[in-house]
Design a protein around this motif. Structure first.
Motif, mmCIF file in Angstrom:
data_model
loop_
_atom_site.group_PDB
_atom_site.id
_atom_site.type_symbol
_atom_site.label_atom_id
_atom_site.label_comp_id
_atom_site.label_asym_id
_atom_site.label_seq_id
_atom_site.Cartn_x
_atom_site.Cartn_y
_atom_site.Cartn_z
ATOM 1 N N VAL A 125 0.901 -1.104 0.122
ATOM 2 C CA VAL A 125 -0.046 -0.103 0.144
ATOM 3 C C VAL A 125 0.711 1.307 -0.136
ATOM 4 O O VAL A 125 0.439 2.253 -0.571
ATOM 5 N N ILE A 126 2.095 1.312 0.526
ATOM 6 C CA ILE A 126 2.969 2.337 0.678
ATOM 7 C C ILE A 126 3.391 2.507 -1.025
ATOM 8 O O ILE A 126 3.634 1.787 -1.722
ATOM 9 N N PRO A 127 3.116 3.979 -1.344
ATOM 10 C CA PRO A 127 3.441 4.561 -2.567
ATOM 11 C C PRO A 127 5.045 4.206 -2.960
ATOM 12 O O PRO A 127 5.942 4.435 -2.178
ATOM 13 N N VAL A 128 5.278 3.974 -4.289
ATOM 14 C CA VAL A 128 6.648 3.773 -4.814
ATOM 15 C C VAL A 128 7.236 2.518 -4.138
ATOM 16 O O VAL A 128 7.558 1.697 -5.257
ATOM 17 N N VAL A 129 7.723 2.519 -3.031
ATOM 18 C CA VAL A 129 8.664 1.523 -2.718
ATOM 19 C C VAL A 129 8.032 0.330 -1.850
ATOM 20 O O VAL A 129 8.887 -0.665 -1.424
ATOM 21 N N GLY A 130 6.689 0.590 -1.689
ATOM 22 C CA GLY A 130 5.978 -0.466 -0.945
ATOM 23 C C GLY A 130 5.925 -2.029 -1.576
ATOM 24 O O GLY A 130 6.095 -2.972 -0.877
ATOM 25 N N THR A 131 5.827 -2.077 -2.704
ATOM 26 C CA THR A 131 5.726 -3.401 -3.644
ATOM 27 C C THR A 131 7.236 -3.813 -3.777
ATOM 28 O O THR A 131 7.310 -5.291 -3.340
ATOM 29 N N VAL A 132 8.102 -3.016 -3.895
ATOM 30 C CA VAL A 132 9.487 -3.711 -3.904
ATOM 31 C C VAL A 132 9.756 -4.175 -2.378
ATOM 32 O O VAL A 132 10.466 -5.236 -2.359
ATOM 33 N N ALA A 133 9.664 -3.448 -1.317
ATOM 34 C CA ALA A 133 9.893 -3.695 -0.048
ATOM 35 C C ALA A 133 9.338 -5.110 0.298
ATOM 36 O O ALA A 133 9.575 -6.020 0.822
ATOM 37 N N TYR A 134 7.982 -5.003 -0.198
ATOM 38 C CA TYR A 134 7.251 -6.251 0.013
ATOM 39 C C TYR A 134 7.766 -7.423 -0.478
ATOM 40 O O TYR A 134 8.021 -8.905 0.290
ATOM 41 N N LEU A 135 8.359 -7.601 -1.713
ATOM 42 C CA LEU A 135 8.794 -8.507 -2.473
ATOM 43 C C LEU A 135 10.148 -9.149 -1.765
ATOM 44 O O LEU A 135 10.562 -10.152 -1.486
ATOM 45 N N VAL A 136 10.996 -7.747 -1.349
ATOM 46 C CA VAL A 136 12.180 -8.073 -0.913
ATOM 47 C C VAL A 136 12.224 -8.797 0.570
ATOM 48 O O VAL A 136 12.909 -9.880 0.762
ATOM 49 N N VAL A 137 11.232 -8.490 1.306
ATOM 50 C CA VAL A 137 11.011 -9.082 2.660
ATOM 51 C C VAL A 137 10.707 -10.642 2.523
ATOM 52 O O VAL A 137 11.215 -11.606 3.187
ATOM 53 N N LEU A 138 9.614 -10.803 1.308
ATOM 54 C CA LEU A 138 9.154 -12.349 1.269
ATOM 55 C C LEU A 138 10.266 -13.219 0.834
ATOM 56 O O LEU A 138 10.485 -14.181 1.271
ATOM 57 N N PHE A 139 10.852 -12.550 -0.369
ATOM 58 C CA PHE A 139 12.224 -13.348 -0.847
ATOM 59 C C PHE A 139 13.213 -13.642 0.321
ATOM 60 O O PHE A 139 13.856 -14.832 0.391
ATOM 61 N N TYR A 140 13.579 -12.724 1.220
ATOM 62 C CA TYR A 140 14.521 -12.953 2.167
ATOM 63 C C TYR A 140 14.076 -13.804 3.144
ATOM 64 O O TYR A 140 14.848 -14.875 3.636
ATOM 65 N N TRP A 141 12.742 -13.901 3.680
ATOM 66 C CA TRP A 141 12.158 -14.747 4.488
ATOM 67 C C TRP A 141 12.267 -16.240 3.809
ATOM 68 O O TRP A 141 12.417 -17.022 4.638
ATOM 69 N N ALA A 142 11.920 -16.329 2.657
ATOM 70 C CA ALA A 142 11.704 -17.719 2.036
ATOM 71 C C ALA A 142 12.753 -18.219 1.935
ATOM 72 O O ALA A 142 12.786 -19.633 1.732
ATOM 73 N N PHE A 143 13.962 -17.481 1.400
ATOM 74 C CA PHE A 143 15.226 -18.300 1.211
ATOM 75 C C PHE A 143 16.596 -18.054 2.023
ATOM 76 O O PHE A 143 17.475 -18.640 1.658
ATOM 77 N N ALA A 144 16.172 -17.124 2.910
ATOM 78 C CA ALA A 144 17.509 -16.893 4.040
ATOM 79 C C ALA A 144 17.781 -18.330 4.773
ATOM 80 O O ALA A 144 16.682 -18.897 5.124
ATOM 81 N N SER A 145 18.917 -18.478 5.107
ATOM 82 C CA SER A 145 19.223 -19.534 6.134
ATOM 83 C C SER A 145 18.938 -19.635 7.501
ATOM 84 O O SER A 145 18.808 -20.278 8.206
ATOM 85 N N ASN A 146 19.096 -17.876 8.262
ATOM 86 C CA ASN A 146 18.803 -17.816 9.299
ATOM 87 C C ASN A 146 17.458 -17.280 9.533
ATOM 88 O O ASN A 146 17.178 -16.803 10.881
ATOM 89 N N VAL A 147 16.471 -17.769 8.903
ATOM 90 C CA VAL A 147 15.068 -17.446 9.258
ATOM 91 C C VAL A 147 14.271 -18.708 9.817
ATOM 92 O O VAL A 147 14.783 -19.709 9.412
ATOM 93 N N THR A 148 13.633 -18.436 10.655
ATOM 94 C CA THR A 148 12.793 -19.582 11.245
ATOM 95 C C THR A 148 11.720 -20.229 10.308
ATOM 96 O O THR A 148 11.460 -19.521 9.223
ATOM 97 N N ASP A 149 11.623 -21.439 10.664
ATOM 98 C CA ASP A 149 10.738 -22.160 9.650
ATOM 99 C C ASP A 149 9.296 -21.648 9.528
ATOM 100 O O ASP A 149 8.654 -21.828 8.363
#
Length: 125
Positions: free
Chosen positions: A62-86
């Motif tokens: 919902v955040i203009p301009v950077v919201g969608t990019v931040a959304y995808l970055v957070v999701l990809f980080y959580w999905a594929f980082a090794s130090n994130v909980t299951d």
């Protein structure tokens, strides 16, 4: 420990079976009760995805301009980082799959609408 069948004494007090006749000293339930505290001690406590965290991530686009990019970055980080909980990995992967399915359906619907409009325009011209 003394065997109840042959009566011989085992040299190892932690033995599960008699060294001489092979009779089990303990039942299956005793083995499970003995191992439960050790298994729980080695399992780290995992935090779940809270409702506030879920809402925060879902409202990022919902955040203009950077919201969608931040959304995808957070999701990809959580999905594929090794130090994130299951639980976060599972949550992020599920949301990414859901997002991909929705994008495919959106573009299929958009393509069919554009095709219908283009087909209607060619009939008029």
């Amino acid at each position: 420990m003394q065997c109840t069948v042959c009566g011989r004494e085992s040299a190892n007090p932690e033995a599960n079976y008699c060294d001489y006749c092979g009779t089990a000293f303990r039942t299956v339930e005793q083995h499970e009760e003995k191992n439960i505290p050790q298994q729980r001690a080695n399992v780290p406590c995992e935090t779940r995805v809270s409702t506030l965290m879920f809402l925060g991530v879902m409202l990022l686009p919902v955040i203009p301009v950077v919201g969608t990019v931040a959304y995808l970055v957070v999701l990809f980080y959580w999905a594929f980082a090794s130090n994130v909980t299951d639980s976060r990995k599972s949550f992020a992967r599920a949301v990414l799959i859901y997002t991909a399915i929705m994008l495919v359906l959106f573009f299929a619907l958009l393509g069919s609408m554009i095709g219908a409009v283009a087909g209607g325009l060619t009939d008029i011209i």
